[in-house]
Scaffold this motif. Structure first.
Motif, mmCIF file in Angstrom:
data_model
loop_
_atom_site.group_PDB
_atom_site.id
_atom_site.type_symbol
_atom_site.label_atom_id
_atom_site.label_comp_id
_atom_site.label_asym_id
_atom_site.label_seq_id
_atom_site.Cartn_x
_atom_site.Cartn_y
_atom_site.Cartn_z
ATOM 1 N N MET A 1 0.847 -1.171 0.000
ATOM 2 C CA MET A 1 0.000 0.000 0.000
ATOM 3 C C MET A 1 0.896 1.238 0.000
ATOM 4 O O MET A 1 1.854 1.318 0.748
ATOM 5 C CB MET A 1 -0.900 -0.028 1.235
ATOM 6 N N PRO A 2 0.584 2.260 -0.823
ATOM 7 C CA PRO A 2 1.384 3.480 -0.845
ATOM 8 C C PRO A 2 1.361 4.176 0.508
ATOM 9 O O PRO A 2 0.368 4.144 1.214
ATOM 10 C CB PRO A 2 0.699 4.357 -1.902
ATOM 11 N N ARG A 3 2.450 4.834 0.854
ATOM 12 C CA ARG A 3 2.577 5.462 2.157
ATOM 13 C C ARG A 3 1.616 6.627 2.354
ATOM 14 O O ARG A 3 1.264 6.959 3.462
ATOM 15 C CB ARG A 3 3.995 5.953 2.380
ATOM 16 N N ASP A 4 1.162 7.243 1.271
ATOM 17 C CA ASP A 4 0.334 8.429 1.434
ATOM 18 C C ASP A 4 -1.156 8.134 1.507
ATOM 19 O O ASP A 4 -1.959 9.039 1.609
ATOM 20 C CB ASP A 4 0.614 9.434 0.316
ATOM 21 N N VAL A 5 -1.542 6.880 1.456
ATOM 22 C CA VAL A 5 -2.944 6.532 1.587
ATOM 23 C C VAL A 5 -3.178 6.058 3.008
ATOM 24 O O VAL A 5 -2.556 5.118 3.470
ATOM 25 C CB VAL A 5 -3.353 5.440 0.571
ATOM 26 N N ASP A 6 -4.066 6.713 3.715
ATOM 27 C CA ASP A 6 -4.331 6.404 5.111
ATOM 28 C C ASP A 6 -5.618 5.605 5.203
ATOM 29 O O ASP A 6 -6.696 6.156 5.153
ATOM 30 C CB ASP A 6 -4.431 7.704 5.911
ATOM 31 N N ASP A 14 -2.372 12.305 2.095
ATOM 32 C CA ASP A 14 -2.005 13.259 1.050
ATOM 33 C C ASP A 14 -3.111 13.371 0.010
ATOM 34 O O ASP A 14 -3.043 14.210 -0.868
ATOM 35 C CB ASP A 14 -0.711 12.814 0.363
ATOM 36 N N TRP A 15 -4.125 12.527 0.096
ATOM 37 C CA TRP A 15 -5.229 12.493 -0.871
ATOM 38 C C TRP A 15 -6.552 12.798 -0.176
ATOM 39 O O TRP A 15 -6.745 12.456 0.991
ATOM 40 C CB TRP A 15 -5.323 11.109 -1.510
ATOM 41 N N VAL A 16 -7.459 13.424 -0.912
ATOM 42 C CA VAL A 16 -8.818 13.656 -0.435
ATOM 43 C C VAL A 16 -9.793 13.186 -1.510
ATOM 44 O O VAL A 16 -9.442 13.109 -2.687
ATOM 45 C CB VAL A 16 -9.082 15.136 -0.087
ATOM 46 N N ARG A 17 -10.996 12.868 -1.073
ATOM 47 C CA ARG A 17 -12.036 12.427 -2.007
ATOM 48 C C ARG A 17 -13.042 13.568 -2.156
ATOM 49 O O ARG A 17 -13.531 14.103 -1.166
ATOM 50 C CB ARG A 17 -12.744 11.190 -1.477
ATOM 51 N N ILE A 18 -13.320 13.922 -3.401
ATOM 52 C CA ILE A 18 -14.322 14.933 -3.708
ATOM 53 C C ILE A 18 -15.451 14.210 -4.439
ATOM 54 O O ILE A 18 -15.200 13.520 -5.428
ATOM 55 C CB ILE A 18 -13.750 16.050 -4.621
ATOM 56 N N PHE A 24 -20.357 10.583 -8.501
ATOM 57 C CA PHE A 24 -18.986 10.302 -8.905
ATOM 58 C C PHE A 24 -18.022 10.770 -7.825
ATOM 59 O O PHE A 24 -18.277 11.745 -7.125
ATOM 60 C CB PHE A 24 -18.657 11.003 -10.226
ATOM 61 N N SER A 25 -16.906 10.058 -7.693
ATOM 62 C CA SER A 25 -15.876 10.415 -6.722
ATOM 63 C C SER A 25 -14.567 10.678 -7.441
ATOM 64 O O SER A 25 -14.224 9.976 -8.394
ATOM 65 C CB SER A 25 -15.649 9.275 -5.723
ATOM 66 N N PHE A 26 -13.853 11.673 -6.959
ATOM 67 C CA PHE A 26 -12.552 12.022 -7.516
ATOM 68 C C PHE A 26 -11.535 12.024 -6.386
ATOM 69 O O PHE A 26 -11.766 12.646 -5.343
ATOM 70 C CB PHE A 26 -12.592 13.421 -8.144
ATOM 71 N N MET A 27 -10.435 11.325 -6.560
ATOM 72 C CA MET A 27 -9.334 11.360 -5.606
ATOM 73 C C MET A 27 -8.372 12.439 -6.081
ATOM 74 O O MET A 27 -7.910 12.419 -7.221
ATOM 75 C CB MET A 27 -8.627 10.004 -5.530
ATOM 76 N N VAL A 28 -8.095 13.392 -5.189
ATOM 77 C CA VAL A 28 -7.302 14.562 -5.537
ATOM 78 C C VAL A 28 -6.212 14.732 -4.485
ATOM 79 O O VAL A 28 -6.461 14.530 -3.297
ATOM 80 C CB VAL A 28 -8.210 15.823 -5.564
ATOM 81 N N LEU A 29 -5.043 15.116 -4.921
ATOM 82 C CA LEU A 29 -3.988 15.431 -3.963
ATOM 83 C C LEU A 29 -4.459 16.572 -3.066
ATOM 84 O O LEU A 29 -5.056 17.539 -3.535
ATOM 85 C CB LEU A 29 -2.710 15.854 -4.679
ATOM 86 N N ARG A 30 -4.199 16.455 -1.786
ATOM 87 C CA ARG A 30 -4.618 17.464 -0.811
ATOM 88 C C ARG A 30 -4.091 18.846 -1.199
ATOM 89 O O ARG A 30 -4.800 19.843 -1.130
ATOM 90 C CB ARG A 30 -4.143 17.089 0.584
#
Length: 112
Positions: A1-6, A14-18, A24-30
């Motif tokens: 698992m990547p380190r930036d996904v909690d 480091d990512w947020v879901r919009i 629809f969902s979009f994963m975007v860098l914070r």
């Protein structure tokens, strides 16, 4: 698992879901999402907003509009420091005229 996904919810990812109003969902860098004043306030660690705790921001925008706003925020993040006015004009050509008014209203709400 990547380190930036909690996945545990214990730390700030480091990512947020919009999410859009039409599901629809979009994963975007914070750091990209923070280019929007509204999203920045929603995701601020100083706030008690549910969005800050969950890392998910539900928005009342259609996915086609939200996608273009998020594309602009990513574009802005990339070219803000070292871009030129020509770069911005190239982005304007990528906005479909049929969503221009809706996009303008969304950008105003999101302070982007």
């Amino acid at each position: 698992m990547p380190r930036d996904v909690d996945m545990e919810g214990g730390g700030k990812s480091d990512w947020v879901r919009i999410t859009s109003v039409d599901g629809f969902s979009f994963m975007v860098l914070r750091k990209v999402a923070m280019g929007s004043g509204t999203l920045k306030n929603m995701l601020s660690s100083d706030s008690n907003f549910a969005e800050a705790l969950s890392g998910t921001c539900p928005l009342q925008e259609r996915a086609v509009v939200l996608e273009k706003v998020l594309e602009y925020l990513a574009y802005k993040n990339t070219y803000e420091e070292n871009g030129s006015k020509d770069d911005l004009e190239h982005f304007e050509k990528r906005v479909p005229p049929e969503i221009a008014l809706e996009l303008l209203m969304a950008a105003d709400y999101l302070e982007s």
